[in-house]
Scaffold this motif. Structure first.
Motif, PDB file in Angstrom:
ATOM      1  N   TRP A 279      -4.603   5.795   0.237  1.00 59.84           N
ATOM      2  CA  TRP A 279      -5.786   6.422  -0.352  1.00 59.84           C
ATOM      3  C   TRP A 279      -6.389   5.418  -1.327  1.00 59.84           C
ATOM      4  CZ3 TRP A 279      -7.561  11.262   0.972  1.00 59.84           C
ATOM      5  CH2 TRP A 279      -6.709  12.022   1.775  1.00 59.84           C
ATOM      6  N   TYR A 280      -7.710   5.286  -1.279  1.00 61.96           N
ATOM      7  CA  TYR A 280      -8.387   4.271  -2.085  1.00 61.96           C
ATOM      8  C   TYR A 280      -9.337   4.914  -3.089  1.00 61.96           C
ATOM      9  CZ  TYR A 280      -6.766   1.473   1.826  1.00 61.96           C
ATOM     10  OH  TYR A 280      -5.992   0.882   2.785  1.00 61.96           O
ATOM     11  N   LYS A 281      -9.222   4.474  -4.324  1.00 65.13           N
ATOM     12  CA  LYS A 281     -10.187   4.843  -5.367  1.00 65.13           C
ATOM     13  C   LYS A 281     -11.190   3.702  -5.402  1.00 65.13           C
ATOM     14  CE  LYS A 281     -11.306   7.911  -8.323  1.00 65.13           C
ATOM     15  NZ  LYS A 281     -11.779   9.191  -7.862  1.00 65.13           N
ATOM     16  N   THR A 282     -12.468   4.022  -5.348  1.00 60.34           N
ATOM     17  CA  THR A 282     -13.500   2.989  -5.239  1.00 60.34           C
ATOM     18  C   THR A 282     -14.527   3.098  -6.366  1.00 60.34           C
ATOM     19  OG1 THR A 282     -14.801   4.420  -3.767  1.00 60.34           O
ATOM     20  CG2 THR A 282     -13.305   2.836  -2.720  1.00 60.34           C
ATOM     21  N   LYS A 283     -15.301   2.031  -6.486  1.00 63.98           N
ATOM     22  CA  LYS A 283     -16.348   1.983  -7.518  1.00 63.98           C
ATOM     23  C   LYS A 283     -17.390   0.962  -7.086  1.00 63.98           C
ATOM     24  CE  LYS A 283     -16.924   0.553 -12.367  1.00 63.98           C
ATOM     25  NZ  LYS A 283     -17.853  -0.529 -12.086  1.00 63.98           N
ATOM     26  N   GLY A 284     -18.645   1.293  -7.274  1.00 65.42           N
ATOM     27  CA  GLY A 284     -19.707   0.321  -7.062  1.00 65.42           C
ATOM     28  C   GLY A 284     -19.706  -0.667  -8.224  1.00 65.42           C
ATOM     29  N   ASP A 285     -19.905  -1.962  -7.939  1.00 65.30           N
ATOM     30  CA  ASP A 285     -19.875  -2.987  -8.991  1.00 65.30           C
ATOM     31  C   ASP A 285     -20.905  -2.721 -10.088  1.00 65.30           C
ATOM     32  OD1 ASP A 285     -17.930  -4.193  -7.518  1.00 65.30           O
ATOM     33  OD2 ASP A 285     -19.112  -5.952  -6.956  1.00 65.30           O
ATOM     34  N   ASN A 286     -22.014  -2.092  -9.739  1.00 71.56           N
ATOM     35  CA  ASN A 286     -23.089  -1.840 -10.696  1.00 71.56           C
ATOM     36  C   ASN A 286     -22.986  -0.448 -11.334  1.00 71.56           C
ATOM     37  OD1 ASN A 286     -25.417  -2.726 -12.060  1.00 71.56           O
ATOM     38  ND2 ASN A 286     -26.772  -1.807 -10.553  1.00 71.56           N
ATOM     39  N   ASN A 287     -21.978   0.317 -10.962  1.00 69.38           N
ATOM     40  CA  ASN A 287     -21.801   1.658 -11.508  1.00 69.38           C
ATOM     41  C   ASN A 287     -20.891   1.607 -12.739  1.00 69.38           C
ATOM     42  OD1 ASN A 287     -23.297   2.499  -9.324  1.00 69.38           O
ATOM     43  ND2 ASN A 287     -21.569   3.370  -8.220  1.00 69.38           N
TER      44      ASN A 287
ATOM     45  N   HIS B 283     -18.206   0.128  -1.225  1.00 73.73           N
ATOM     46  CA  HIS B 283     -17.805  -0.045  -2.627  1.00 73.73           C
ATOM     47  C   HIS B 283     -16.488  -0.823  -2.689  1.00 73.73           C
ATOM     48  CE1 HIS B 283     -20.258   3.459  -4.608  1.00 73.73           C
ATOM     49  NE2 HIS B 283     -21.013   2.423  -4.271  1.00 73.73           N
ATOM     50  N   ARG B 284     -16.156  -1.261  -3.893  1.00 78.64           N
ATOM     51  CA  ARG B 284     -14.948  -2.048  -4.138  1.00 78.64           C
ATOM     52  C   ARG B 284     -13.760  -1.130  -4.453  1.00 78.64           C
ATOM     53  NH1 ARG B 284     -14.791  -7.336  -5.191  1.00 78.64           N
ATOM     54  NH2 ARG B 284     -17.003  -7.366  -5.725  1.00 78.64           N
ATOM     55  N   ILE B 285     -12.580  -1.501  -3.946  1.00 78.25           N
ATOM     56  CA  ILE B 285     -11.352  -0.748  -4.253  1.00 78.25           C
ATOM     57  C   ILE B 285     -10.921  -1.093  -5.676  1.00 78.25           C
ATOM     58  CG2 ILE B 285      -8.910  -0.440  -3.692  1.00 78.25           C
ATOM     59  CD1 ILE B 285      -9.553  -1.213  -0.818  1.00 78.25           C
TER      60      ILE B 285
ATOM     61  N   GLN C 140      -6.375  -3.885  -0.211  1.00 80.83           N
ATOM     62  CA  GLN C 140      -5.821  -3.911  -1.556  1.00 80.83           C
ATOM     63  C   GLN C 140      -6.925  -3.908  -2.601  1.00 80.83           C
ATOM     64  OE1 GLN C 140      -3.929  -7.923  -2.106  1.00 80.83           O
ATOM     65  NE2 GLN C 140      -4.161  -7.934   0.107  1.00 80.83           N
ATOM     66  N   GLU C 141      -6.502  -3.741  -3.829  1.00 81.26           N
ATOM     67  CA  GLU C 141      -7.424  -3.697  -4.955  1.00 81.26           C
ATOM     68  C   GLU C 141      -8.298  -4.953  -4.958  1.00 81.26           C
ATOM     69  OE1 GLU C 141      -7.055  -3.439  -9.778  1.00 81.26           O
ATOM     70  OE2 GLU C 141      -5.548  -2.400  -8.567  1.00 81.26           O
ATOM     71  N   GLY C 142      -9.602  -4.747  -5.134  1.00 80.95           N
ATOM     72  CA  GLY C 142     -10.563  -5.855  -5.152  1.00 80.95           C
ATOM     73  C   GLY C 142     -11.307  -6.022  -3.842  1.00 80.95           C
ATOM     74  N   ASP C 143     -10.739  -5.522  -2.723  1.00 83.17           N
ATOM     75  CA  ASP C 143     -11.439  -5.596  -1.436  1.00 83.17           C
ATOM     76  C   ASP C 143     -12.674  -4.683  -1.465  1.00 83.17           C
ATOM     77  OD1 ASP C 143      -9.521  -7.309  -0.432  1.00 83.17           O
ATOM     78  OD2 ASP C 143      -8.467  -5.757   0.722  1.00 83.17           O
TER      79      ASP C 143
END
Length: 181
Positions: free
Chosen positions: A104-112, A91-93, A75-78
């Motif tokens: 399907w997961y949209k992800t992002k690096g915390d520092n990006n 990366h984080r969801i 889930q979101e935040g994992d």
């Protein structure tokens, strides 16, 4: 008294060094034998190679991931480790979509600053970050996986065994001389 303290500290550092060398040897040898990543009780260790997840974990750290079988339950935040374009990324969801029974997961690096350009399918997920991190140990793991590092992991234990044997022989010889005198 001071000599005893120095000897104790030296023994502790030697023991820790031996444990680290044994752990690295296990990781390298098991990955070479299996042809993949070493897995212990359903967990894998991964070296962090970029700063995209700072400050959650630093570049050069080792993180532990729990391998999953049902990759549609995240889930979101994992924080996920997944394969994308022949690379392994952690990366984080930030968003989850269900389409035709597949997650399907949209992800992002915390520092990006922005979300990743790709969307990760549940089949590309390797596992979930467990929260366990060892800072800077990834540099040693990466070196240990190199040819020079692998060679050293075979040579260093041999040298340590040789030194230990020589110390035992010299100690026994000295004790024999004292008893014969």
């Amino acid at each position: 008294m001071q000599k005893k303290i120095v000897r104790s500290v030296s023994s502790i550092f030697g023991f820790v060094f031996l444990i680290v060398v044994c752990f690295l040897a296990f990781v390298v040898l098991s990955s070479r034998i299996s042809g993949g990543e070493p897995t212990i009780l359903g967990y894998q260790v991964k070296a962090v190679l970029s700063g995209s997840m700072e400050p959650t974990f630093q570049t050069g750290s080792i993180i532990s991931i729990k391998l999953g079988t049902d990759h549609s339950t995240y889930q979101e935040g994992d924080i996920l480790t997944f394969r994308i374009e022949d690379k392994i990324v952690t990366h984080r969801i930030v968003d989850v979509k269900q389409e035709n029974g597949q997650a399907w997961y949209k992800t992002k690096g915390d520092n990006n600053d922005a979300q990743d350009l790709w969307t990760v399918s549940s089949q590309d997920v390797v596992g979930k970050y467990t929260g366990f991190t060892i800072p800077y140990a990834g540099f040693a793991l990466n070196f240990a996986n190199s040819k020079a590092g692998s060679a050293l992991l075979l040579i260093i234990p041999g040298i340590l065994l040789l030194i230990s044997s020589l110390r035992s022989i010299l100690s026994a010889k000295k004790e024999l001389e004292v008893n014969n005198a």
